[in-house]
Design an enzyme around this catalytic site. Structure first.
Site, PDB file in Angstrom:
ATOM      1  N   LYS A  18     -13.736  -1.011   8.143  1.00 42.67           N
ATOM      2  CA  LYS A  18     -13.131  -0.360   9.310  1.00 42.67           C
ATOM      3  C   LYS A  18     -12.765   1.077   8.987  1.00 42.67           C
ATOM      4  O   LYS A  18     -12.570   1.451   7.822  1.00 42.67           O
ATOM      5  CB  LYS A  18     -11.884  -1.100   9.795  1.00 42.67           C
ATOM      6  CG  LYS A  18     -10.717  -1.202   8.796  1.00 42.67           C
ATOM      7  CD  LYS A  18      -9.765  -0.006   8.766  1.00 42.67           C
ATOM      8  CE  LYS A  18      -8.709  -0.118   7.670  1.00 42.67           C
ATOM      9  NZ  LYS A  18      -8.065   1.097   7.259  1.00 42.67           N
ATOM     10  N   ASP A 145      -4.672  -5.870   8.231  1.00 37.57           N
ATOM     11  CA  ASP A 145      -5.961  -5.496   8.833  1.00 37.57           C
ATOM     12  C   ASP A 145      -6.851  -6.702   9.114  1.00 37.57           C
ATOM     13  O   ASP A 145      -7.896  -6.568   9.752  1.00 37.57           O
ATOM     14  CB  ASP A 145      -6.756  -4.579   7.882  1.00 37.57           C
ATOM     15  CG  ASP A 145      -6.100  -3.228   7.664  1.00 37.57           C
ATOM     16  OD1 ASP A 145      -5.321  -2.801   8.532  1.00 37.57           O
ATOM     17  OD2 ASP A 145      -6.383  -2.603   6.622  1.00 37.57           O
TER      18      ASP A 145
HETATM   19  P1  ATP Z   1      -6.867  -1.223   3.003  1.00 36.43           P
HETATM   20  O1  ATP Z   1      -7.727  -0.235   3.709  1.00 36.43           O
HETATM   21  O2  ATP Z   1      -6.836  -2.592   3.650  1.00 36.43           O
HETATM   22  O3  ATP Z   1      -5.521  -0.743   2.608  1.00 36.43           O
HETATM   23  P2  ATP Z   1      -8.540  -0.704   0.744  1.00 36.43           P
HETATM   24  O4  ATP Z   1      -9.866  -0.651   1.400  1.00 36.43           O
HETATM   25  O5  ATP Z   1      -7.911   0.599   0.388  1.00 36.43           O
HETATM   26  O6  ATP Z   1      -7.561  -1.570   1.608  1.00 36.43           O
HETATM   27  P3  ATP Z   1      -9.459  -2.846  -0.895  1.00 36.43           P
HETATM   28  O7  ATP Z   1     -10.894  -2.502  -1.127  1.00 36.43           O
HETATM   29  O8  ATP Z   1      -9.170  -3.924   0.073  1.00 36.43           O
HETATM   30  O9  ATP Z   1      -8.614  -1.551  -0.565  1.00 36.43           O
HETATM   31  O10 ATP Z   1      -8.853  -3.202  -2.334  1.00 36.43           O
HETATM   32  C1  ATP Z   1      -7.505  -3.065  -2.684  1.00 36.43           C
HETATM   33  C2  ATP Z   1      -7.268  -3.846  -3.979  1.00 36.43           C
HETATM   34  O11 ATP Z   1      -7.300  -5.233  -3.656  1.00 36.43           O
HETATM   35  C3  ATP Z   1      -8.366  -3.648  -5.017  1.00 36.43           C
HETATM   36  O12 ATP Z   1      -7.991  -2.668  -5.930  1.00 36.43           O
HETATM   37  C4  ATP Z   1      -8.522  -5.018  -5.650  1.00 36.43           C
HETATM   38  O13 ATP Z   1      -7.861  -5.072  -6.890  1.00 36.43           O
HETATM   39  C5  ATP Z   1      -7.837  -6.005  -4.725  1.00 36.43           C
HETATM   40  N1  ATP Z   1      -8.758  -7.011  -4.127  1.00 36.43           N
HETATM   41  C6  ATP Z   1      -8.509  -8.319  -3.988  1.00 36.43           C
HETATM   42  N2  ATP Z   1      -9.523  -8.944  -3.388  1.00 36.43           N
HETATM   43  C7  ATP Z   1     -10.455  -8.030  -3.118  1.00 36.43           C
HETATM   44  C8  ATP Z   1     -11.732  -8.096  -2.504  1.00 36.43           C
HETATM   45  N3  ATP Z   1     -12.261  -9.236  -2.049  1.00 36.43           N
HETATM   46  N4  ATP Z   1     -12.400  -6.932  -2.373  1.00 36.43           N
HETATM   47  C9  ATP Z   1     -11.856  -5.770  -2.834  1.00 36.43           C
HETATM   48  N5  ATP Z   1     -10.676  -5.672  -3.440  1.00 36.43           N
HETATM   49  C10 ATP Z   1      -9.972  -6.798  -3.585  1.00 36.43           C
END
Ligand code: ATP
Length: 310
Positions: A18, A145
């Site tokens: 997203k 989210d």
């Molecule tokens: P958001 O935009 O929801 O705040 P994000 O995109 O910045 O999240 P994610 O890619 O969801 O961040 O990852 C955040 C942390 O969550 C990662 O550093 C990882 O350690 C942990 N994590 C746990 N499960 C997952 C997964 N399935 N995919 C990615 N990261 C994961």
């Protein structure tokens, strides 16, 4: 000699990343979350979730952006599968295989997408009959989210982001995402936002009526004018180099550029598909961005289908 992988019948679903076209952040709430008013759009960068029945619970993470993603009980996809099993009162272990394309810790909700995919796939694999509202409640308990990513599209998010209302949009929006080498922690970016705001009173957040009107008309220029992110200043303060990449994207012809969610991924909205190709090439050739991805929105989730899994 390597033996052929064992194949199982399972359920497979693709779930999109997203971008927040608008992210208005209110004051912190007593529970520590911030009140948000946001306009989500799902975009065509997909993780794939496959689940199959197994003797024990397990998870495997592969794909272009798999590095650093935990393949253990802390993975959001596995936590989501457990949460659904608990809610349904069943104990039927699954093996989950996540193929990651969504940038990690990039502000594009990759972990949330995987959780949403695991909920949808396990719901189907186990033959459950929960209503969309029941699934959304489980999703909301796992992350703000995740309810949005059960369906994708474009939606207004309230509460801490978990209360979603789909919005009418026309047209296709063409995006270029500039990825950063290093992720940003979402809680750390919110903390930095609070620090920068200091003691000044923060109003309750409101989505912009102009942005919603622009989306309903399918007018990309007007959508660009309405885009904004209250976390941008905090993300730029934590990764100052992002400012130069934003400037480069705008100078190469993007209609608008913002930090995606809590960053550090930058989202550039382009006039059309051709401008998006031009921008992706310019950002790459100039060396302004470490890595770029082209995508379009709104993207949908699914379909949730029976598949042959490894
Ligand atoms: P958001 O935009 O929801 O705040 P994000 O995109 O910045 O999240 P994610 O890619 O969801 O961040 O990852 C955040 C942390 O969550 C990662 O550093 C990882 O350690 C942990 N994590 C746990 N499960 C997952 C997964 N399935 N995919 C990615 N990261 C994961």
């Amino acid at each position: 000699m390597t033996s052929a992988p064992q194949l199982h019948t399972g359920v497979c679903v693709r779930v999109p990343a997203k971008v927040n076209l608008e992210l208005r952040v209110g004051p912190p709430r007593p529970d520590g979350f911030h009140s948000l008013a946001t306009v989500y759009q799902a975009v065509s960068l997909f993780d794939t979730i496959e689940v199959s029945a197994d003797r024990d619970w397990g998870i495997e993470v592969v794909g272009r952006t798999a590095a650093g993603v935990p393949a253990d009980e802390s993975n959001l996809a596995l936590r989501a599968a457990h949460a659904l099993a608990d809610a349904a009162g069943i104990d039927r272990p699954v093996r989950i295989r996540v193929t990651k394309e969504i940038p990690v810790a990039g502000g594009m909700a990759g972990g949330s997408a995987d959780a949403a995919g695991a909920l949808l796939a396990c719901h189907r694999l186990w033959g459950l009959d929960l209503s969309p509202a029941e699934l959304a409640a489980i999703a909301a308990g796992l992350g703000s989210d995740i309810p949005f990513l059960l369906a994708g599209g474009t939606a207004l998010g309230g509460g801490r982001g978990e209360r979603v209302v789909p919005t009418a949009t026309r047209g296709t929006y063409h995006w270029v995402f500039a990825l950063s080498d290093e992720g940003l922690s979402t809680p750390a970016v919110y903390a930095e936002c609070d620090r920068l705001r200091g003691a000044a009173p923060v109003p309750q957040p409101e989505p912009s009526a102009d942005l919603l009107a622009a989306l309903s008309f399918g007018n990309a220029e007007a959508v660009a004018d309405g885009m904004g992110n209250d976390l941008q200043e905090a993300a730029l303060s934590m990764q100052p180099a992002l400012a130069g990449v934003l400037e480069a994207g705008l100078s190469f012809g993007a209609l608008a550029g913002i930090v995606s969610g809590s960053g550090p991924t930058l989202a550039f909205l382009c006039r059309d598909a051709e401008s998006a190709i031009d921008l992706a090439v310019s950002l790459t050739a100039s060396g302004a961005a470490a890595d770029v991805r082209k995508a379009h929105g709104p993207a949908a989730v699914g379909p949730v289908e029976v598949a042959t899994c490894r």
